[in-house]
Design a protein around this motif. Structure first.
Motif, PDB file in Angstrom:
ATOM      1  N   SER A  60      -7.846  -4.125  11.436  1.00 20.43           N
ATOM      2  CA  SER A  60      -6.296  -4.032  11.578  1.00 20.43           C
ATOM      3  C   SER A  60      -5.600  -4.033  10.511  1.00 20.43           C
ATOM      4  O   SER A  60      -5.980  -4.441   9.212  1.00 20.43           O
ATOM      5  CB  SER A  60      -5.867  -5.289  12.551  1.00 20.43           C
ATOM      6  N   GLN A  61      -4.447  -3.587  10.383  1.00 19.88           N
ATOM      7  CA  GLN A  61      -3.632  -3.369   9.168  1.00 19.88           C
ATOM      8  C   GLN A  61      -3.336  -5.029   8.668  1.00 19.88           C
ATOM      9  O   GLN A  61      -3.283  -5.146   7.411  1.00 19.88           O
ATOM     10  CB  GLN A  61      -2.345  -2.785   9.316  1.00 19.88           C
ATOM     11  N   ALA A  62      -3.277  -5.980   9.667  1.00 18.50           N
ATOM     12  CA  ALA A  62      -3.113  -7.409   9.230  1.00 18.50           C
ATOM     13  C   ALA A  62      -4.408  -7.695   8.341  1.00 18.50           C
ATOM     14  O   ALA A  62      -4.213  -8.556   7.273  1.00 18.50           O
ATOM     15  CB  ALA A  62      -2.803  -8.173  10.462  1.00 18.50           C
ATOM     16  N   THR A  63      -5.534  -7.413   9.002  1.00 21.70           N
ATOM     17  CA  THR A  63      -6.917  -7.831   7.978  1.00 21.70           C
ATOM     18  C   THR A  63      -6.786  -7.245   6.939  1.00 21.70           C
ATOM     19  O   THR A  63      -7.095  -7.979   5.770  1.00 21.70           O
ATOM     20  CB  THR A  63      -7.814  -7.572   9.128  1.00 21.70           C
ATOM     21  N   ILE A  64      -6.563  -5.983   6.695  1.00 22.62           N
ATOM     22  CA  ILE A  64      -6.465  -5.241   5.594  1.00 22.62           C
ATOM     23  C   ILE A  64      -5.526  -6.050   4.601  1.00 22.62           C
ATOM     24  O   ILE A  64      -5.890  -6.194   3.280  1.00 22.62           O
ATOM     25  CB  ILE A  64      -6.210  -3.776   5.748  1.00 22.62           C
ATOM     26  N   HIS A  65      -4.710  -6.463   4.972  1.00 23.84           N
ATOM     27  CA  HIS A  65      -3.414  -7.076   4.032  1.00 23.84           C
ATOM     28  C   HIS A  65      -4.028  -8.425   3.705  1.00 23.84           C
ATOM     29  O   HIS A  65      -3.854  -8.694   2.524  1.00 23.84           O
ATOM     30  CB  HIS A  65      -2.166  -7.226   5.016  1.00 23.84           C
ATOM     31  N   LEU A  66      -4.769  -9.255   4.675  1.00 18.91           N
ATOM     32  CA  LEU A  66      -5.290 -10.362   4.237  1.00 18.91           C
ATOM     33  C   LEU A  66      -6.119  -9.998   3.035  1.00 18.91           C
ATOM     34  O   LEU A  66      -6.562 -10.831   2.092  1.00 18.91           O
ATOM     35  CB  LEU A  66      -5.902 -11.143   5.260  1.00 18.91           C
ATOM     36  N   LEU A  67      -7.180  -9.140   3.359  1.00 16.90           N
ATOM     37  CA  LEU A  67      -8.261  -8.830   2.472  1.00 16.90           C
ATOM     38  C   LEU A  67      -7.452  -8.429   1.077  1.00 16.90           C
ATOM     39  O   LEU A  67      -8.233  -8.823  -0.072  1.00 16.90           O
ATOM     40  CB  LEU A  67      -9.205  -7.747   2.963  1.00 16.90           C
ATOM     41  N   LYS A  68      -6.456  -7.568   1.084  1.00 13.44           N
ATOM     42  CA  LYS A  68      -6.069  -7.359  -0.256  1.00 13.44           C
ATOM     43  C   LYS A  68      -5.409  -8.460  -0.948  1.00 13.44           C
ATOM     44  O   LYS A  68      -5.323  -8.692  -2.186  1.00 13.44           O
ATOM     45  CB  LYS A  68      -4.761  -6.078   0.128  1.00 13.44           C
ATOM     46  N   THR A  69      -4.791  -9.411  -0.013  1.00 10.80           N
ATOM     47  CA  THR A  69      -4.067 -10.729  -0.679  1.00 10.80           C
ATOM     48  C   THR A  69      -5.165 -11.554  -1.442  1.00 10.80           C
ATOM     49  O   THR A  69      -4.787 -12.007  -2.517  1.00 10.80           O
ATOM     50  CB  THR A  69      -3.474 -11.363   0.334  1.00 10.80           C
ATOM     51  N   VAL A  70      -6.399 -11.618  -0.823  1.00 13.57           N
ATOM     52  CA  VAL A  70      -7.367 -12.451  -1.450  1.00 13.57           C
ATOM     53  C   VAL A  70      -8.059 -11.779  -2.817  1.00 13.57           C
ATOM     54  O   VAL A  70      -9.032 -12.285  -3.453  1.00 13.57           O
ATOM     55  CB  VAL A  70      -8.165 -13.186  -0.520  1.00 13.57           C
ATOM     56  N   GLY A  71      -7.841 -10.594  -2.610  1.00 16.42           N
ATOM     57  CA  GLY A  71      -8.390  -9.703  -3.812  1.00 16.42           C
ATOM     58  C   GLY A  71      -9.597  -9.237  -3.606  1.00 16.42           C
ATOM     59  O   GLY A  71     -10.605  -8.832  -4.637  1.00 16.42           O
ATOM     60  N   VAL A  72     -10.186  -8.982  -2.417  1.00 21.29           N
ATOM     61  CA  VAL A  72     -11.368  -8.387  -2.300  1.00 21.29           C
ATOM     62  C   VAL A  72     -11.468  -6.800  -1.334  1.00 21.29           C
ATOM     63  O   VAL A  72     -12.572  -6.531  -1.594  1.00 21.29           O
ATOM     64  CB  VAL A  72     -12.191  -9.213  -1.072  1.00 21.29           C
ATOM     65  N   TRP A  73     -10.271  -6.371  -1.220  1.00 22.27           N
ATOM     66  CA  TRP A  73     -10.380  -5.205  -0.340  1.00 22.27           C
ATOM     67  C   TRP A  73     -10.773  -3.970  -1.021  1.00 22.27           C
ATOM     68  O   TRP A  73     -11.546  -3.210  -0.982  1.00 22.27           O
ATOM     69  CB  TRP A  73      -8.828  -4.794   0.245  1.00 22.27           C
ATOM     70  N   GLU A  74     -10.284  -4.156  -2.549  1.00 24.52           N
ATOM     71  CA  GLU A  74     -10.704  -3.137  -3.612  1.00 24.52           C
ATOM     72  C   GLU A  74     -12.259  -3.157  -4.020  1.00 24.52           C
ATOM     73  O   GLU A  74     -13.057  -2.164  -4.223  1.00 24.52           O
ATOM     74  CB  GLU A  74      -9.825  -3.273  -4.969  1.00 24.52           C
ATOM     75  N   LYS A  75     -13.058  -4.317  -3.835  1.00 22.94           N
ATOM     76  CA  LYS A  75     -14.455  -4.561  -4.138  1.00 22.94           C
ATOM     77  C   LYS A  75     -15.276  -4.318  -2.714  1.00 22.94           C
ATOM     78  O   LYS A  75     -16.483  -4.206  -3.036  1.00 22.94           O
ATOM     79  CB  LYS A  75     -14.459  -5.962  -4.269  1.00 22.94           C
ATOM     80  N   LEU A  76     -14.555  -3.904  -1.522  1.00 25.04           N
ATOM     81  CA  LEU A  76     -15.403  -3.376  -0.522  1.00 25.04           C
ATOM     82  C   LEU A  76     -15.997  -2.166  -0.565  1.00 25.04           C
ATOM     83  O   LEU A  76     -15.167  -1.362  -0.597  1.00 25.04           O
ATOM     84  CB  LEU A  76     -14.436  -3.828   0.830  1.00 25.04           C
ATOM     85  N   ALA A  77     -17.152  -1.908  -0.300  1.00 27.45           N
ATOM     86  CA  ALA A  77     -17.546  -0.550  -0.259  1.00 27.45           C
ATOM     87  C   ALA A  77     -17.606  -0.043   1.297  1.00 27.45           C
ATOM     88  O   ALA A  77     -17.847  -0.438   2.088  1.00 27.45           O
ATOM     89  CB  ALA A  77     -19.331  -0.441  -0.574  1.00 27.45           C
ATOM     90  N   ARG A  78     -16.857   1.239   1.087  1.00 27.06           N
ATOM     91  CA  ARG A  78     -16.684   1.892   2.410  1.00 27.06           C
ATOM     92  C   ARG A  78     -17.412   3.173   2.237  1.00 27.06           C
ATOM     93  O   ARG A  78     -17.222   4.025   1.563  1.00 27.06           O
ATOM     94  CB  ARG A  78     -15.179   2.225   2.688  1.00 27.06           C
ATOM     95  N   GLN A  79     -18.506   3.433   3.169  1.00 25.14           N
ATOM     96  CA  GLN A  79     -19.076   4.560   3.587  1.00 25.14           C
ATOM     97  C   GLN A  79     -18.261   5.862   3.835  1.00 25.14           C
ATOM     98  O   GLN A  79     -18.156   6.827   3.145  1.00 25.14           O
ATOM     99  CB  GLN A  79     -20.198   4.388   4.448  1.00 25.14           C
ATOM    100  N   MET A  80     -17.532   5.983   4.882  1.00 23.84           N
ATOM    101  CA  MET A  80     -16.802   6.687   5.406  1.00 23.84           C
ATOM    102  C   MET A  80     -15.722   6.163   6.584  1.00 23.84           C
ATOM    103  O   MET A  80     -16.097   5.365   7.164  1.00 23.84           O
ATOM    104  CB  MET A  80     -17.697   7.977   6.044  1.00 23.84           C
ATOM    105  N   PRO A  81     -14.443   6.904   6.361  1.00 19.88           N
ATOM    106  CA  PRO A  81     -13.622   6.132   7.522  1.00 19.88           C
ATOM    107  C   PRO A  81     -13.872   7.019   8.978  1.00 19.88           C
ATOM    108  O   PRO A  81     -14.565   7.953   8.919  1.00 19.88           O
ATOM    109  CB  PRO A  81     -12.257   6.890   7.122  1.00 19.88           C
ATOM    110  N   TYR A  82     -13.778   6.204  10.055  1.00 27.74           N
ATOM    111  CA  TYR A  82     -13.678   6.630  11.338  1.00 27.74           C
ATOM    112  C   TYR A  82     -12.556   7.103  11.995  1.00 27.74           C
ATOM    113  O   TYR A  82     -11.670   6.316  11.599  1.00 27.74           O
ATOM    114  CB  TYR A  82     -14.651   5.536  12.103  1.00 27.74           C
TER     115      TYR A  82
END
Length: 82
Positions: A60-82
């Motif tokens: 969810s957008q809320a989870t993405i926001h939390l991952l960005k807040t703690v500084g790990v969103w940019e480090k997550l490997a994303r294969q392809m969007p669904y």
């Protein structure tokens, strides 16, 4: 009369998945030590990265926001969007 305890007590988190890990990280950033308990064995980082993982996570957008807040969103490997 009872005495008020000023020490922060440790927290135990059951499950080391996305939510448990994120919760532990947020608590640590707030100065609270958390212990994470998980039934799975401790993974070797290099072995884990070398094996394809078929998991699909819908965040969810809320989870993405939390991952960005703690500084790990940019480090997550994303294969392809669904």
């Amino acid at each position: 009369m009872s005495q008020v305890q000023s020490d922060v007590l440790d927290v135990v988190i059951i499950g080391g998945g996305l939510v448990g890990g994120l919760t532990a990280l947020l608590l640590a950033q707030g100065g609270v030590q958390a212990t994470v308990l998980d039934a799975a064995p401790i993974l070797d980082a290099e072995k884990t990265k070398s094996v394809a993982n078929p998991r699909v996570l819908a965040l969810s957008q809320a989870t993405i926001h939390l991952l960005k807040t703690v500084g790990v969103w940019e480090k997550l490997a994303r294969q392809m969007p669904y």
